[in-house]
Design an enzyme around this catalytic site. Structure first.
Site: not given
Ligand code: NAD
Length: 415
Positions: A105, A217, A219-220, A222
């Site tokens: 990560k 959330g 964003g991408n 959610g």
């Protein structure tokens, strides 16, 4: 809300699975540390001509199964421990989805929304340069995560290719289609979650019934979850972003809400629902709660008030171990992140394969392969859960750690 250090969360999750694995302690000890972590200090030239120092990391957790794989996060609260935890969860996740990868990560401690486009590009290119000797097609393949997107991946891969002097599309995934991205990568995390949820609903005798969900959330991950989940009969009645939530018990129209979010920057003042707090989204009377924001959102402080029957963890690490114990007492099924959101890295793997071969697949092929892989993973984990009468996360860890440790055993322990 009290937040547990995410790496400590990972250690506890490993300890909770270990009694169900018949393995040597030395392998558990290896899994409890990342193999290596790179820290980089980036001098960022701002629009006013001044320079600001920005910290970034890339953590390699374990590569017994293959090259490291994992996203890059831009967030003002990123810490080394968070990046280490996220890399460890990637090792478990890649093993869960049966991918030939270890876990990695990356993170950059920055608030991207405060940067101009030029500053964001300079930062992204500098980070890509900083980690260039630490990654590559057969070493470590980064991808998008919170507040990074296909444009950022395009700057990353372009910078890396300039370092190499040749084209290397498989070094990064989550790229725009025009420069070697895969069809189906955009919604892959949410889509994978939908396939996994569908199988869980079948096991619980709930599939086909009208169900309600809230999503934390937008964003991408959610956003796509909202767009897709009606396909399996799930109506989204509330969503929250970092500014707050919006709620309508009759359901929220995805296209209309997304249009509103794009123009106003938040869901909170959407006219098609009532304004609520993020906590009200987490504690709403629904069948399915979908955390899709950041880690440590369902804690021992609010877990007792969760009314959902199922938590589908599309975010990484949204439920603390203490919260999970409370949820178990209350018969809430937690479908763990390492399975629920593994669709993203699975389609990233498909993108990597396509980039290496030059043979690009149809969206239908991507969906079918994703469905097949995650359906199989779900049922294997469900079987382990039932056989041992343990939580789903424990079962997923038992299966994944078993796979990683089997690979480590064949390789032997080297200095
Ligand atoms: P994103 O940057 O596109 O969206 C993040 C969303 O979370 C935004 O809507 C933001 O407003 C919201 N948010 C932040 N803090 C919040 C808070 N306190 N309360 C409510 N909402 C809040 O990020 P993403 O890519 O959608 O990632 C979301 C989660 O999914 C992360 O945990 C990430 O690690 C995980 N994930 C992402 C992928 C992927 O493919 N992008 C894959 C696997 C897992």
């Amino acid at each position: 809300m009290s937040k547990m250090n995410p790496f400590e969360m990972f250690l506890k999750q490993v300890d909770e699975a270990t009694p169900y694995l018949n393995v040597e302690q030395e392998f558990i000890d290896i899994l409890k540390e990342p193999k290596e972590v790179l820290e980089t200090s980036i001098p960022l030239r701002l629009e006013d001509g001044s320079v600001r120092m920005v910290k970034g990391w890339r953590s390699h957790h374990n590569n017994a199964l293959g090259p490291y794989k994992g996203g890059v996060r831009y967030h003002p609260n990123v810490t080394q421990d968070e990046v280490m935890a996220l890399s460890a969860w990637m090792s478990i996740k890649c093993a869960t989805a049966m991918l030939p990868y270890g876990g990695a990560k990356g993170g950059v401690r920055v608030a991207p929304r405060e940067l101009s486009k030029g500053e964001l590009e300079r930062l992204s290119r500098a980070y890509a340069l900083g980690i260039s000797r630490f990654m590559g097609t057969d070493i470590d393949i980064p991808a998008p995560d919170v507040y990074t997107n296909p444009q950022v991946m395009a700057w990353f891969v372009d910078t890396y290719e300039k370092v190499l002097g040749w084209s290397e599309p498989s070094a990064y995934t989550g790229k725009p289609i025009e420069i070697g991205g895969s069809l189906g990568r955009g919604d892959a995390t949410a889509r994978g979650g939908m396939y996994v949820l569908r199988e869980a609903l079948k096991e619980m005798g709930l599939f086909g019934k009208p169900l309600k969900a809230t999503i934390q959330g937008f964003g991408n991950v959610g956003g796509y979850a909202h767009a897709l989940f009606s396909e399996i009969g799930v109506t989204v009645i509330g969503v929250a972003d970092s500014k707050g939530g919006i709620y309508n018990p009759k359901g929220l129209d995805y296209a209309d809400l997304m249009k509103h979010k794009r123009t106003s920057g938040t869901v909170t003042d959407y006219p098609g629902g009532d304004r609520v707090s993020t906590d009200e989204i987490l504690e709403a009377p629904v069948d399915v709660l979908i955390p899709a924001a950041l880690e440590g959102m369902v804690t021992e402080a609010n877990a007792g008030r969760v009314q959902a029957k199922i938590i589908l963890e599309l975010a990484n690490g949204p439920t603390t171990p203490d919260a999970e114990a409370i949820l178990q007492e209350n018969d809430v099924l937690v479908i763990p992140d390492v399975l629920a959101n593994s669709g993203g890295v699975t389609v990233s793997c498909f993108e990597w394969i396509q980039g290496r071969s030059g043979d690009y697949w149809s969206e239908k092929t991507v969906h079918e392969k994703l469905d097949e892989r995650l359906t199989q993973a779900f049922h294997e984990i469900w079987k382990i859960k039932k056989a041992n009468n343990i939580r789903m996360r424990q079962a997923a860890y038992v299966r994944a750690m078993g796979r990683i440790i089997a690979a480590m055993r064949f390789r032997g322990i080297w200095p």
